[in-house]
Scaffold this motif. Structure first.
Motif, PDB file in Angstrom:
ATOM      1  N   ARG A  22      47.071 104.156 137.115  1.00 51.30           N
ATOM      2  CA  ARG A  22      47.987 103.464 138.035  1.00 51.30           C
ATOM      3  C   ARG A  22      47.719 102.168 138.138  1.00 51.30           C
ATOM      4  O   ARG A  22      48.361 101.102 138.251  1.00 51.30           O
ATOM      5  CB  ARG A  22      48.440 104.082 138.934  1.00 51.30           C
ATOM      6  N   ARG A  23      46.497 102.057 138.839  1.00 57.03           N
ATOM      7  CA  ARG A  23      45.541 100.814 138.868  1.00 57.03           C
ATOM      8  C   ARG A  23      45.506  99.642 137.902  1.00 57.03           C
ATOM      9  O   ARG A  23      45.930  98.649 137.910  1.00 57.03           O
ATOM     10  CB  ARG A  23      44.182 101.096 139.753  1.00 57.03           C
ATOM     11  N   ARG A  24      45.313 100.245 136.684  1.00 60.94           N
ATOM     12  CA  ARG A  24      45.336  99.343 135.506  1.00 60.94           C
ATOM     13  C   ARG A  24      46.606  99.000 135.341  1.00 60.94           C
ATOM     14  O   ARG A  24      46.749  97.733 134.676  1.00 60.94           O
ATOM     15  CB  ARG A  24      44.638 100.388 134.385  1.00 60.94           C
ATOM     16  N   ILE A  25      47.543  99.834 135.269  1.00 56.02           N
ATOM     17  CA  ILE A  25      48.822  99.421 134.849  1.00 56.02           C
ATOM     18  C   ILE A  25      49.406  97.938 135.884  1.00 56.02           C
ATOM     19  O   ILE A  25      50.277  97.359 135.716  1.00 56.02           O
ATOM     20  CB  ILE A  25      50.073 100.534 135.011  1.00 56.02           C
ATOM     21  N   ILE A  26      49.385  98.448 137.237  1.00 54.08           N
ATOM     22  CA  ILE A  26      49.571  97.414 138.235  1.00 54.08           C
ATOM     23  C   ILE A  26      49.124  96.402 137.921  1.00 54.08           C
ATOM     24  O   ILE A  26      49.715  95.066 138.135  1.00 54.08           O
ATOM     25  CB  ILE A  26      49.074  98.029 139.496  1.00 54.08           C
ATOM     26  N   PHE A  27      47.552  96.200 137.784  1.00 53.67           N
ATOM     27  CA  PHE A  27      46.952  94.989 137.371  1.00 53.67           C
ATOM     28  C   PHE A  27      47.351  93.979 136.217  1.00 53.67           C
ATOM     29  O   PHE A  27      47.644  92.833 136.229  1.00 53.67           O
ATOM     30  CB  PHE A  27      45.414  95.297 137.115  1.00 53.67           C
ATOM     31  N   THR A  28      47.929  94.951 135.060  1.00 56.15           N
ATOM     32  CA  THR A  28      48.480  94.531 133.869  1.00 56.15           C
ATOM     33  C   THR A  28      49.845  93.672 134.434  1.00 56.15           C
ATOM     34  O   THR A  28      50.180  92.630 133.973  1.00 56.15           O
ATOM     35  CB  THR A  28      48.808  95.140 133.058  1.00 56.15           C
ATOM     36  N   MET A  29      50.676  94.356 135.190  1.00 54.38           N
ATOM     37  CA  MET A  29      51.994  93.899 135.799  1.00 54.38           C
ATOM     38  C   MET A  29      51.777  92.561 136.469  1.00 54.38           C
ATOM     39  O   MET A  29      52.510  91.756 136.515  1.00 54.38           O
ATOM     40  CB  MET A  29      52.753  94.943 136.575  1.00 54.38           C
ATOM     41  N   VAL A  30      50.739  92.607 137.379  1.00 52.92           N
ATOM     42  CA  VAL A  30      50.367  91.614 138.428  1.00 52.92           C
ATOM     43  C   VAL A  30      50.136  90.029 137.376  1.00 52.92           C
ATOM     44  O   VAL A  30      50.593  89.338 137.646  1.00 52.92           O
ATOM     45  CB  VAL A  30      49.173  91.607 139.278  1.00 52.92           C
ATOM     46  N   ALA A  31      49.470  90.668 136.385  1.00 55.44           N
ATOM     47  CA  ALA A  31      48.894  89.530 135.257  1.00 55.44           C
ATOM     48  C   ALA A  31      50.242  89.035 134.773  1.00 55.44           C
ATOM     49  O   ALA A  31      50.305  87.871 134.565  1.00 55.44           O
ATOM     50  CB  ALA A  31      48.014  89.984 134.593  1.00 55.44           C
ATOM     51  N   PHE A  32      51.308  89.921 134.136  1.00 56.78           N
ATOM     52  CA  PHE A  32      52.281  89.347 133.683  1.00 56.78           C
ATOM     53  C   PHE A  32      53.078  88.336 134.624  1.00 56.78           C
ATOM     54  O   PHE A  32      53.588  87.283 134.295  1.00 56.78           O
ATOM     55  CB  PHE A  32      52.964  90.454 133.165  1.00 56.78           C
ATOM     56  N   ILE A  33      53.356  88.757 135.889  1.00 58.93           N
ATOM     57  CA  ILE A  33      54.207  87.986 136.894  1.00 58.93           C
ATOM     58  C   ILE A  33      53.354  86.739 137.181  1.00 58.93           C
ATOM     59  O   ILE A  33      54.129  85.558 137.146  1.00 58.93           O
ATOM     60  CB  ILE A  33      54.179  88.791 138.177  1.00 58.93           C
ATOM     61  N   VAL A  34      52.132  86.737 137.496  1.00 62.62           N
ATOM     62  CA  VAL A  34      51.389  85.403 137.412  1.00 62.62           C
ATOM     63  C   VAL A  34      51.735  84.358 136.397  1.00 62.62           C
ATOM     64  O   VAL A  34      51.767  83.245 136.450  1.00 62.62           O
ATOM     65  CB  VAL A  34      49.869  85.782 137.770  1.00 62.62           C
ATOM     66  N   SER A  35      51.276  85.163 135.111  1.00 59.29           N
ATOM     67  CA  SER A  35      51.612  84.183 133.807  1.00 59.29           C
ATOM     68  C   SER A  35      52.932  83.731 133.737  1.00 59.29           C
ATOM     69  O   SER A  35      53.091  82.559 133.262  1.00 59.29           O
ATOM     70  CB  SER A  35      51.179  85.089 132.644  1.00 59.29           C
ATOM     71  N   LEU A  36      54.021  84.718 133.957  1.00 62.64           N
ATOM     72  CA  LEU A  36      55.451  84.248 134.088  1.00 62.64           C
ATOM     73  C   LEU A  36      55.625  83.028 134.913  1.00 62.64           C
ATOM     74  O   LEU A  36      56.217  81.810 134.376  1.00 62.64           O
ATOM     75  CB  LEU A  36      56.089  85.235 134.310  1.00 62.64           C
ATOM     76  N   CYS A  37      55.058  83.202 136.160  1.00 62.43           N
ATOM     77  CA  CYS A  37      55.282  81.846 137.142  1.00 62.43           C
ATOM     78  C   CYS A  37      54.511  80.696 136.716  1.00 62.43           C
ATOM     79  O   CYS A  37      55.112  79.479 136.890  1.00 62.43           O
ATOM     80  CB  CYS A  37      54.496  82.396 138.512  1.00 62.43           C
ATOM     81  N   GLY A  38      53.400  80.920 136.126  1.00 64.54           N
ATOM     82  CA  GLY A  38      52.666  79.670 135.581  1.00 64.54           C
ATOM     83  C   GLY A  38      53.263  79.041 134.526  1.00 64.54           C
ATOM     84  O   GLY A  38      53.508  77.749 134.156  1.00 64.54           O
ATOM     85  N   ALA A  39      53.864  79.737 133.397  1.00 60.39           N
ATOM     86  CA  ALA A  39      54.835  79.346 132.336  1.00 60.39           C
ATOM     87  C   ALA A  39      55.968  78.710 132.831  1.00 60.39           C
ATOM     88  O   ALA A  39      56.370  77.609 132.042  1.00 60.39           O
ATOM     89  CB  ALA A  39      54.775  80.548 131.489  1.00 60.39           C
ATOM     90  N   PHE A  40      56.605  79.189 133.760  1.00 60.71           N
ATOM     91  CA  PHE A  40      57.749  78.544 134.347  1.00 60.71           C
ATOM     92  C   PHE A  40      57.704  77.162 134.704  1.00 60.71           C
ATOM     93  O   PHE A  40      58.745  76.519 134.834  1.00 60.71           O
ATOM     94  CB  PHE A  40      58.291  79.705 135.426  1.00 60.71           C
ATOM     95  N   VAL A  41      56.451  76.778 135.230  1.00 58.39           N
ATOM     96  CA  VAL A  41      56.251  75.489 135.518  1.00 58.39           C
ATOM     97  C   VAL A  41      56.485  74.553 134.427  1.00 58.39           C
ATOM     98  O   VAL A  41      56.891  73.459 134.659  1.00 58.39           O
ATOM     99  CB  VAL A  41      54.547  75.394 136.195  1.00 58.39           C
ATOM    100  N   TYR A  42      56.015  74.738 133.303  1.00 58.75           N
ATOM    101  CA  TYR A  42      55.948  74.179 131.968  1.00 58.75           C
ATOM    102  C   TYR A  42      57.678  74.487 131.058  1.00 58.75           C
ATOM    103  O   TYR A  42      57.497  74.144 129.895  1.00 58.75           O
ATOM    104  CB  TYR A  42      54.712  74.014 131.174  1.00 58.75           C
ATOM    105  N   VAL A  43      58.246  75.207 131.686  1.00 59.12           N
ATOM    106  CA  VAL A  43      59.325  75.748 130.698  1.00 59.12           C
ATOM    107  C   VAL A  43      60.087  74.630 130.287  1.00 59.12           C
ATOM    108  O   VAL A  43      60.731  74.724 129.103  1.00 59.12           O
ATOM    109  CB  VAL A  43      59.871  76.860 131.292  1.00 59.12           C
ATOM    110  N   LYS A  44      60.406  73.730 130.916  1.00 57.61           N
ATOM    111  CA  LYS A  44      61.216  72.529 130.481  1.00 57.61           C
ATOM    112  C   LYS A  44      60.604  71.835 129.388  1.00 57.61           C
ATOM    113  O   LYS A  44      61.468  71.402 128.516  1.00 57.61           O
ATOM    114  CB  LYS A  44      61.414  71.521 131.509  1.00 57.61           C
TER     115      LYS A  44
END
Length: 244
Positions: A22-44
Motif C-alpha cells: 500500500r505504501r509503495r502504491i501511494i508513493f507511486t500515485m504521489v509521483a504521478f500527481i507531482v509529475s502531472l502538476c509539473g508537466a501542466f506548467v509546460y503544457v501550452k
C-alpha cells in the motif's frame, strides 16, 4: 523464484506485506500527481509543438474542453515519468526476496522501462499516427474537415500511448524471468496466442490496407521474439548460477 516464496515468511506477516504494498502504491500515485502538476506548467508549449504542422486552429465546443486536452497531454508526460518510479517501488517491494546479485540485475531493468516507453511513443507518433491520419484525410476529401481539440488529441494518443506500453514487453519479460515467474518454455508455448493477439491489435489500430498492417505487425512480432530471446538469456544465466 525460491527467494520470493521464502520471503513471505521472512520477518513480515501477510498484513505487513499488504501495508508495504500500500505504501509503495501511494508513493507511486504521489509521483504521478507531482509529475502531472509539473508537466501542466509546460503544457501550452507541448500543445503548440504538437499542432505546429496543422493548417488550422483546433476548435473547442466548450470552455472545459481545453482543460481536458491539457490534462491528457500532461498525463502522458506524467505516465512516462512515473513508469520508472513504479518500477523502482516494485523492485523495493520484492528486494528482500532477492539475492544481492538478483537485486543488481533487476534494478538495471528500471531505466529500460522508461526508455522503451519513450521509444514506443515515438514509434506511434512518427510512424503510426501520420500513416493513419494521412489515410483518413484521403478518405475525407469530399467533406469539410473541422478538427476539435478534444477529438484530435484523443485520436493522437490512441495511436501513440498503446505502443509505449507494448514496447515495454522485453524489459517486463526479462524482469519476470529473473523473478522466476516466466520462463522461455512458457513464452514459446504462448507464441501462437501472442501472435494472434498482437496481430489483432495491429489490425484494429491501422488503416484497412495490407501495407499498414504489415508495418505494425512486424515490429510487434519482433518485440515478442526479442522478449523470448532475452528470457532465454536470463534463464540460462540463472541455470549456470544454480549449478555453481
Amino acid at each position: 523464484m525460491q527467494g520470493i516464496k521464502s520471503s513471505v515468511g521472512h520477518g513480515k506477516s501477510f498484513v505487513g506485506h499488504l501495508d508495504e504494498l500500500r505504501r509503495r502504491i501511494i508513493f507511486t500515485m504521489v509521483a504521478f500527481i507531482v509529475s502531472l502538476c509539473g508537466a501542466f506548467v509546460y503544457v501550452k508549449e507541448m500543445y503548440r509543438w504538437l499542432v505546429r504542422d496543422l493548417d488550422q486552429k483546433l476548435a473547442i465546443l466548450a470552455p472545459s474542453d481545453i482543460i481536458w486536452v491539457y490534462l491528457m497531454l500532461a498525463g502522458v508526460v506524467a505516465i512516462a515519468v512515473t513508469i520508472p518510479v513504479a518500477g523502482l517501488q516494485l523492485w523495493r517491494f520484492v528486494k528482500p526476496a532477492l539475492s544481492a546479485k538478483e537485486q543488481k540485475t533487476t534494478l538495471a531493468y528500471i531505466p529500460a522501462l522508461a526508455m522503451l516507453f519513450l521509444i514506443g511513443i515515438s514509434f506511434g507518433y512518427f510512424v503510426i499516427y501520420p500513416m493513419v491520419l494521412g489515410f483518413l484525410e484521403k478518405m475525407s476529401d469530399d467533406f469539410e474537415t473541422v478538427y476539435t481539440a478534444q477529438k484530435y488529441f484523443a485520436f493522437m494518443l490512441n495511436m501513440t500511448v498503446p505502443f509505449g506500453f507494448l514496447f515495454e514487453m522485453p524489459a517486463i519479460v526479462m524482469f519476470l524471468t529473473s523473478l522466476g515467474i516466466l520462463n522461455p518454455k512458457r513464452l514459446a508455448k504462448a507464441r501462437k496466442l501472442a501472435y494472434f493477439a498482437l496481430t489483432v491489435t495491429a489490425v484494429m489500430i491501422t488503416p484497412p490496407d495490407i501495407v499498414s498492417d504489415i508495418l505494425v505487425i512486424l515490429p510487434l512480432l519482433l518485440l515478442y521474439e526479442i522478449s523470448v530471446t532475452l528470457s532465454k538469456w536470463v534463464f540460462r544465466k540463472q541455470l549456470k548460477k544454480a549449478v555453481v
